[in-house]
Design an enzyme around this catalytic site. Structure first.
Site, PDB file in Angstrom:
ATOM      1  N   ARG A  36      -4.034  -8.601  22.089  1.00  0.00           N
ATOM      2  CA  ARG A  36      -3.362  -8.257  20.823  1.00  0.00           C
ATOM      3  C   ARG A  36      -1.995  -7.685  21.178  1.00  0.00           C
ATOM      4  NH1 ARG A  36      -3.394  -3.252  17.912  1.00  0.00           N
ATOM      5  NH2 ARG A  36      -2.914  -3.525  15.696  1.00  0.00           N
TER       6      ARG A  36
ATOM      7  N   SER B   8     -11.982  -8.406  10.926  1.00  0.00           N
ATOM      8  CA  SER B   8     -11.863  -6.977  10.638  1.00  0.00           C
ATOM      9  C   SER B   8     -12.300  -6.696   9.204  1.00  0.00           C
ATOM     10  CB  SER B   8     -10.407  -6.515  10.806  1.00  0.00           C
ATOM     11  OG  SER B   8      -9.978  -6.694  12.128  1.00  0.00           O
TER      12      SER B   8
ATOM     13  N   LYS C   7      -2.581   1.726  14.949  1.00  0.00           N
ATOM     14  CA  LYS C   7      -2.540   0.884  13.734  1.00  0.00           C
ATOM     15  C   LYS C   7      -2.433   1.809  12.527  1.00  0.00           C
ATOM     16  CE  LYS C   7      -4.843  -3.126  11.635  1.00  0.00           C
ATOM     17  NZ  LYS C   7      -3.631  -3.906  11.444  1.00  0.00           N
TER      18      LYS C   7
END
Length: 204
Positions: A38, A107, A136
Site C-alpha cells: 500500500r 475494508s 489513515k
C-alpha cells in the site's frame, strides 16, 4: 478459516529513508504471514516494480502477498490477492475479472458493509480503524462491540486494522479475528524483526 496472522501493510513514509525491501524482508524473517503493498505516493511504474519484488520476497518466506486497490498490478505481479476499500472497484466486479484463486479483501467499518462484502464474495474483511491511527486520518472508528457483532454475523476471516499496539490487541483476540494488520507499530521500529517476534508471541 484462513489465518492471515501478522499482516504488515507497507508505508515508505514510516520507514523514513530506510531500505524498503530490507525492512519488509526483516518483517518476513520475523514471522509476518501476510504483506499488503500500500504505497499512496508511488507512481504506477514504482508500484508495479515493488509488487514484483515483494511477490518474490513473500514466496521466499511462504507468506501471502496482497496488493492494495490496484487490481491490474495484483494480476500483473501474480499476487495472492487484492484489497479494496468502500470507494474502490466493487468486490463482485473484481471477482469477475481475477483468477478464481485470487483472494479479495474489502475494508469495512460497520455490520452493513460487512454483510454486503460477504454477499459480494469477499474472501476476508478488513475491519477498522479499531483504535486511533496516524496512518489513515480519514478512517472511521469501529468499537469492540461492533467488531463482536460483525463476527457474530459474518463467517469469513476478519483482519483488524487501525492503531493496533502490543498493549491493545488482547481486546481483539477475544473477538475471534484471523489477522492483525500493522503499519507504524512495527515498521516504525529500528529492529523490525525482533518487534515481529514480540507480536507473534502476543497473538498466538
Amino acid at each position: 478459516m484462513k489465518d492471515y496472522g501478522l499482516y504488515i501493510v507497507t508505508d515508505s513514509k514510516i520507514l523514513d529513508g530506510r531500505d524498503f525491501y530490507k525492512c519488509i524482508e526483516d518483517s518476513l524473517r520475523g514471522g509476518t504471514k501476510t504483506v499488503q503493498l500500500r504505497e499512496k505516493y508511488a507512481t504506477g511504474a514504482e508500484f508495479l516494480q515493488k509488487a514484483i519484488k515483494l511477490r518474490a520476497l513473500t514466496k521466499k518466506y511462504n507468506a501471502m502477498f496482497i496488493v492494495n486497490d490496484r487490481v491490474d498490478i495484483a494480476m500483473m505481479s501474480n499476487a495472492d490477492g487484492v484489497h479494496v476499500g468502500q470507494s474502490d472497484i466493487p468486490v463482485s466486479y473484481v471477482k469477475s475479472i481475477v483468477d478464481e484463486n485470487m483472494i479479495v479483501g474489502v475494508s469495512v467499518s460497520n455490520i452493513e458493509e460487512a454483510k454486503i462484502a460477504k454477499a459480494d464474495g469477499a474472501d476476508y474483511i478488513g475491519v477498522g480503524a479499531m483504535f486511533n491511527t496516524s496512518t489513515k486520518l480519514d478512517a472511521k472508528s469501529v468499537s469492540i462491540e461492533t467488531l463482536k457483532n460483525i463476527r457474530a454475523e459474518i463467517d469469513i476471516p476478519i483482519v483488524t486494522i487501525g492503531g493496533l499496539q502490543l498493549d491493545n490487541i488482547d481486546l481483539l483476540k477475544k473477538c475471534d479475528v484471523q489477522g492483525y494488520a500493522v503499519i507504524s507499530a512495527i515498521l516504525g521500529k529500528d529492529d523490525i524483526e525482533s518487534e515481529c517476534a514480540k507480536w507473534l508471541y502476543k497473538i498466538k
